[in-house]
Design a protein around this motif. Structure first.
Motif, PDB file in Angstrom:
ATOM      1  N   TYR A 303      45.898  27.639  -7.313  1.00 15.76           N
ATOM      2  CA  TYR A 303      46.296  26.595  -6.369  1.00 15.76           C
ATOM      3  C   TYR A 303      45.072  26.045  -5.648  1.00 15.76           C
ATOM      4  O   TYR A 303      44.057  26.734  -5.497  1.00 15.76           O
ATOM      5  N   SER A 305      43.642  24.697  -2.070  1.00 17.82           N
ATOM      6  CA  SER A 305      43.932  24.721  -0.633  1.00 17.82           C
ATOM      7  C   SER A 305      43.390  23.458  -0.010  1.00 17.82           C
ATOM      8  O   SER A 305      42.220  23.125  -0.168  1.00 17.82           O
ATOM      9  N   TYR A 306      44.228  22.758   0.708  1.00 15.64           N
ATOM     10  CA  TYR A 306      43.820  21.495   1.317  1.00 15.64           C
ATOM     11  C   TYR A 306      43.394  21.733   2.766  1.00 15.64           C
ATOM     12  O   TYR A 306      43.908  22.614   3.423  1.00 15.64           O
TER      13      TYR A 306
END
Length: 306
Positions: A303, A305-306
């Motif tokens: 994933y 991560s923002y």
């Protein structure tokens, strides 16, 4: 083009040893398309590829050692050994990834092109798709959306006449991809994909149109692949004699030499070929000696991560 050919020919040999995980689809015979297009692009421009993506990576500027490490599944590969041949990507050069989904590239480039338009940065996006992928619904939707939103994107269709082992004459009602594209309101041309100069000229016009606000275009490049659909494909859909004739008449490197006869020194071109082979040899040696990913790495790169 020389480096792509050396890379693919060496992978063909290496694959027989069983040391490379996953499927491999080789680009030999289509080099003039990737190079003719990508010569017009900057690192900030984006491309999306197919399952046959090594040539696009190299033409866009990816490091061949990092590519070889990735294809051998090594930890220091471009995608940490997790993508392999069919999912190789290099965001540092604007290569958004090879794709195991046929026709998966055009929708991705729509997103990249929309970003470029929104930011007004003058960047463009280019998708490479095979003739088999041209029949996928998402590809048609992407072309329509590109016209509606007037996006800076170029759809390049590498038409080698075969969707895996099925000839277009058996599976396609309207064989001209360019004419189908015109139905969406797209400027579209068909070029000889074995001739670097023909591709380069058509790509220059289409990319300049996209870069200056003129909207999307389609390039259909007619070509041939010299290996089977994938490594291990028995390729019973063409005879050895047919393949030898294709290589004799449609080799992009030979055509380039003929077109530049009297302009470029043949000895210089031969030196380029030798240096390409040396770089590929070194990349293979590095990949063979490199470490595999640690099992604990399985949970990383999943994933963002923002």
């Amino acid at each position: 083009m020389s480096e792509i050919r050396a890379f693919e020919d060496r992978l063909h040999k290496e694959n027989t040893g069983g040391d490379i995980p996953g499927f491999i689809h080789l680009y030999a015979g289509e080099e003039a398309i990737a190079v003719g297009v990508c010569e017009h692009l900057t690192p900030a421009d984006k491309i999306a590829s197919t399952h046959r993506g090594h040539g696009h990576c190299i033409a866009k500027g990816s490091d061949i050692e990092g590519m070889m490490l990735e294809i051998f599944g090594r930890k220091e590969g471009l995608c940490h050994g997790k993508g392999g041949s069919m999912h190789i990507a290099d965001l540092a050069t604007g290569m958004l990834g090879a794709n195991g989904i046929v026709g998966g590239g055009p929708p991705i480039t729509i997103g990249a092109a929309l970003t470029a338009k929104y930011k007004g940065d003058g960047n463009v996006a280019v998708s490479f798709t095979g003739d088999g992928g041209s029949n996928q619904g998402l590809v048609l939707e992407a072309m329509n959306m590109a016209v509606v939103l007037n996006l800076p994107v170029v759809f390049v269709f590498e038409n080698n006449g075969m969707g895996e082992a099925t000839g277009a004459e058996f599976a396609v009602g309207a064989p001209s991809i360019a004419k189908r594209a015109e139905g969406f309101g797209l400027p579209a041309v068909t070029v000889d994909g074995t001739d670097f100069f023909a591709v380069h000229e058509a790509a220059g016009e289409a990319i300049e149109r996209a870069r200056t606000g003129g909207g999307p275009s389609v390039i259909e490049a007619k070509c041939n692949r010299f290996y089977g659909h994938f490594e291990g494909d028995q390729a019973l859909y063409r005879t050895p004699e047919q393949l030898e004739e294709l290589k004799a008449k449609t080799d992009p490197l030979s055509i380039f030499r003929d077109r530049t006869d009297g302009v470029l020194d043949p000895a210089e071109l031969a030196l380029i070929d030798s240096e390409s082979e040396q770089r590929v040899d070194a990349a293979v040696a590095t990949a063979r000696a490199a470490a595999l990913p640690d099992p604990s790495d399985v949970d990383t790169d999943v994933y963002v991560s923002y």
